[in-house]
Design a protein around this motif. Structure first.
Motif, PDB file in Angstrom:
ATOM      1  N   SER A 203      22.470  15.897 -29.521  1.00  0.00           N
ATOM      2  CA  SER A 203      21.768  16.406 -30.702  1.00  0.00           C
ATOM      3  C   SER A 203      22.755  16.825 -31.793  1.00  0.00           C
ATOM      4  CB  SER A 203      20.888  17.598 -30.323  1.00  0.00           C
ATOM      5  OG  SER A 203      20.375  18.224 -31.484  1.00  0.00           O
ATOM      6  N   LEU A 204      22.673  16.158 -32.931  1.00  0.00           N
ATOM      7  CA  LEU A 204      23.506  16.566 -34.066  1.00  0.00           C
ATOM      8  C   LEU A 204      23.124  17.966 -34.530  1.00  0.00           C
ATOM      9  CD1 LEU A 204      23.569  13.196 -36.040  1.00  0.00           C
ATOM     10  CD2 LEU A 204      25.502  14.283 -34.896  1.00  0.00           C
ATOM     11  N   ARG A 205      21.842  18.279 -34.481  1.00  0.00           N
ATOM     12  CA  ARG A 205      21.370  19.577 -34.951  1.00  0.00           C
ATOM     13  C   ARG A 205      21.855  20.726 -34.066  1.00  0.00           C
ATOM     14  NH1 ARG A 205      16.292  21.499 -37.535  1.00  0.00           N
ATOM     15  NH2 ARG A 205      16.020  23.693 -36.946  1.00  0.00           N
ATOM     16  N   SER A 206      21.744  20.561 -32.755  1.00  0.00           N
ATOM     17  CA  SER A 206      21.999  21.669 -31.834  1.00  0.00           C
ATOM     18  C   SER A 206      23.390  21.665 -31.207  1.00  0.00           C
ATOM     19  CB  SER A 206      20.964  21.650 -30.703  1.00  0.00           C
ATOM     20  OG  SER A 206      19.666  21.872 -31.216  1.00  0.00           O
ATOM     21  N   ASP A 207      23.953  20.485 -30.979  1.00  0.00           N
ATOM     22  CA  ASP A 207      25.215  20.394 -30.256  1.00  0.00           C
ATOM     23  C   ASP A 207      26.429  20.221 -31.165  1.00  0.00           C
ATOM     24  OD1 ASP A 207      23.771  20.453 -27.825  1.00  0.00           O
ATOM     25  OD2 ASP A 207      23.366  18.300 -28.017  1.00  0.00           O
TER      26      ASP A 207
ATOM     27  N   VAL B 142      28.790  23.830 -34.183  1.00  0.00           N
ATOM     28  CA  VAL B 142      30.184  23.922 -33.766  1.00  0.00           C
ATOM     29  C   VAL B 142      31.111  23.503 -34.902  1.00  0.00           C
ATOM     30  CG1 VAL B 142      31.906  23.012 -32.152  1.00  0.00           C
ATOM     31  CG2 VAL B 142      29.613  23.610 -31.340  1.00  0.00           C
ATOM     32  N   ILE B 143      30.763  22.419 -35.582  1.00  0.00           N
ATOM     33  CA  ILE B 143      31.573  21.960 -36.711  1.00  0.00           C
ATOM     34  C   ILE B 143      31.552  22.985 -37.838  1.00  0.00           C
ATOM     35  CG2 ILE B 143      31.644  20.228 -38.560  1.00  0.00           C
ATOM     36  CD1 ILE B 143      30.910  18.133 -36.480  1.00  0.00           C
ATOM     37  N   THR B 144      30.401  23.594 -38.067  1.00  0.00           N
ATOM     38  CA  THR B 144      30.286  24.626 -39.093  1.00  0.00           C
ATOM     39  C   THR B 144      31.275  25.762 -38.847  1.00  0.00           C
ATOM     40  OG1 THR B 144      27.956  24.147 -39.473  1.00  0.00           O
ATOM     41  CG2 THR B 144      28.723  26.318 -40.146  1.00  0.00           C
ATOM     42  N   LEU B 145      31.487  26.092 -37.576  1.00  0.00           N
ATOM     43  CA  LEU B 145      32.412  27.167 -37.218  1.00  0.00           C
ATOM     44  C   LEU B 145      33.872  26.729 -37.231  1.00  0.00           C
ATOM     45  CD1 LEU B 145      30.437  28.737 -34.229  1.00  0.00           C
ATOM     46  CD2 LEU B 145      30.813  29.784 -36.471  1.00  0.00           C
TER      47      LEU B 145
ATOM     48  N   THR C 219      16.194  15.853 -35.156  1.00  0.00           N
ATOM     49  CA  THR C 219      16.757  14.892 -36.115  1.00  0.00           C
ATOM     50  C   THR C 219      17.046  15.538 -37.466  1.00  0.00           C
ATOM     51  OG1 THR C 219      14.573  14.173 -36.910  1.00  0.00           O
ATOM     52  CG2 THR C 219      15.501  13.014 -35.004  1.00  0.00           C
ATOM     53  N   GLN C 220      16.646  16.786 -37.637  1.00  0.00           N
ATOM     54  CA  GLN C 220      16.843  17.494 -38.906  1.00  0.00           C
ATOM     55  C   GLN C 220      18.199  18.193 -38.874  1.00  0.00           C
ATOM     56  OE1 GLN C 220      13.410  20.070 -39.040  1.00  0.00           O
ATOM     57  NE2 GLN C 220      11.973  18.373 -38.815  1.00  0.00           N
ATOM     58  N   HIS C 221      19.168  17.627 -39.570  1.00  0.00           N
ATOM     59  CA  HIS C 221      20.533  18.170 -39.540  1.00  0.00           C
ATOM     60  C   HIS C 221      21.259  17.812 -40.831  1.00  0.00           C
ATOM     61  CE1 HIS C 221      22.406  14.197 -39.025  1.00  0.00           C
ATOM     62  NE2 HIS C 221      21.345  13.907 -38.282  1.00  0.00           N
ATOM     63  N   GLY C 222      22.467  18.336 -40.970  1.00  0.00           N
ATOM     64  CA  GLY C 222      23.264  18.072 -42.162  1.00  0.00           C
ATOM     65  C   GLY C 222      24.620  17.469 -41.862  1.00  0.00           C
ATOM     66  N   VAL C 223      24.764  16.780 -40.730  1.00  0.00           N
ATOM     67  CA  VAL C 223      26.048  16.196 -40.340  1.00  0.00           C
ATOM     68  C   VAL C 223      26.200  14.817 -40.978  1.00  0.00           C
ATOM     69  CG1 VAL C 223      27.516  15.479 -38.426  1.00  0.00           C
ATOM     70  CG2 VAL C 223      25.960  17.427 -38.144  1.00  0.00           C
ATOM     71  N   ALA C 224      27.288  14.620 -41.697  1.00  0.00           N
ATOM     72  CA  ALA C 224      27.558  13.327 -42.333  1.00  0.00           C
ATOM     73  C   ALA C 224      27.996  12.301 -41.288  1.00  0.00           C
ATOM     74  CB  ALA C 224      28.646  13.482 -43.397  1.00  0.00           C
ATOM     75  N   ASP C 225      27.698  11.038 -41.563  1.00  0.00           N
ATOM     76  CA  ASP C 225      28.072   9.967 -40.630  1.00  0.00           C
ATOM     77  C   ASP C 225      29.582   9.897 -40.435  1.00  0.00           C
ATOM     78  OD1 ASP C 225      25.425   9.294 -40.308  1.00  0.00           O
ATOM     79  OD2 ASP C 225      25.475   7.675 -41.800  1.00  0.00           O
ATOM     80  N   ASP C 226      30.336  10.243 -41.486  1.00  0.00           N
ATOM     81  CA  ASP C 226      31.791  10.157 -41.416  1.00  0.00           C
ATOM     82  C   ASP C 226      32.445  11.521 -41.208  1.00  0.00           C
ATOM     83  OD1 ASP C 226      31.116  11.190 -43.865  1.00  0.00           O
ATOM     84  OD2 ASP C 226      32.504   9.933 -45.030  1.00  0.00           O
ATOM     85  N   GLU C 227      31.728  12.444 -40.605  1.00  0.00           N
ATOM     86  CA  GLU C 227      32.268  13.782 -40.356  1.00  0.00           C
ATOM     87  C   GLU C 227      33.598  13.676 -39.592  1.00  0.00           C
ATOM     88  OE1 GLU C 227      33.547  17.225 -39.763  1.00  0.00           O
ATOM     89  OE2 GLU C 227      31.718  17.118 -40.974  1.00  0.00           O
TER      90      GLU C 227
END
Length: 250
Positions: free
Chosen positions: A187-191, A195-198, A215-223
């Motif tokens: 899960s991009l939203r939960s997993d 963590v990336i935000t921190l 599916t509701q998240h803010g992670v870019a494909d190229d993170e």
């Protein structure tokens, strides 16, 4: 409570793993439950209207703060949504069938995803590992036992939500800077995003089906702090990639 797990001297000091749909199959059974719910509702309304499924999702989301995640919250939300969408005309017999759906889903088999045991075993030889799973305490404990993974995870965290505050608390107990932590999950939203935000790292292995809420998240494909691993077999290599990136960043 501080952990006594040893910390490697490399750039990464701890690897976390999600449970549902990362280590074992889960969403398939929720999807079956939703279809069974719609089959019951078809006696009252047109279930081919996309608003019917959307209504259930909306009820589940508004109830998360009350019921939490998991089968029990899903079942109560099904009952509530059915009463609403049928204008209180649904029969007690059909509501009982929805409760039966919940009972059946709680007893679903636990099937490990291909490559999980091999890859977690390999990673655990070099890194401390922790299982961080979200949901109902009793159900998650039962699934962990049935998955037969306790020998691989000396530390298990069952949490009600996966947000930055939760991950920060876990890492504080490990006395580990977040930039030395990697989370593996579907899960991009939960997993991944919290963590990336921190300032940590993520290994994303998508599952075949995903609950719309996740599916509701803010992670870019190229993170840059995330590595994609199509299957569990790729986790060790993905971790080596992150280890190299983290060493450069440090």
């Amino acid at each position: 409570m501080m952990t006594s797990l040893p910390t490697p001297q490399g750039a990464i000091g701890l690897v976390g793993f999600d449970g549902d749909d990362t280590l074992w199959k889960s969403e398939d059974y929720y999807r079956k439950a939703e279809q069974d719910y719609l089959d019951i509702l078809s006696r009252y309304i047109d279930v081919h209207d996309t608003q019917t499924a959307r209504h259930l999702l909306e009820v589940q989301q508004r109830n998360l703060g009350v019921f939490g995640y998991g089968v029990k919250g899903m079942t109560l939300s099904m009952v509530e949504a059915a009463i609403e969408i049928t204008n209180q005309t649904i029969s007690a017999r059909d509501l009982q069938q929805m409760l039966d759906i919940g009972h059946d889903t709680l007893r679903h088999p636990v099937e490990l995803i291909d490559g999980v045991r091999e890859s977690v075993t390999e990673i655990a030889r070099d890194y401390p590992v922790v299982l961080i799973t979200k949901g109902d305490l009793f159900h998650q404990e039962a699934k962990i036992k049935l998955a037969n993974l306790r020998d691989l995870f000396p530390r298990i965290e069952i949490v009600s939500e996966k947000d930055p505050e939760t991950y920060a608390r876990v890492l504080e107990e490990f006395d580990l800077p977040i930039e030395r932590f990697v989370m593996v999950g579907n899960s991009l939203r939960s997993d991944i995003e919290p963590v990336i935000t921190l300032g940590g790292w993520g290994i994303h292995t998508p599952y075949a089906v995903t609950w719309a809420h996740e599916t509701q998240h803010g992670v870019a494909d190229d993170e840059p702090r995330m590595v994609d691993a199509p299957t569990a077999f790729e986790w060790p290599q993905a971790l080596r990639t992150i280890e190299a990136k983290a060493a450069q960043a440090g």
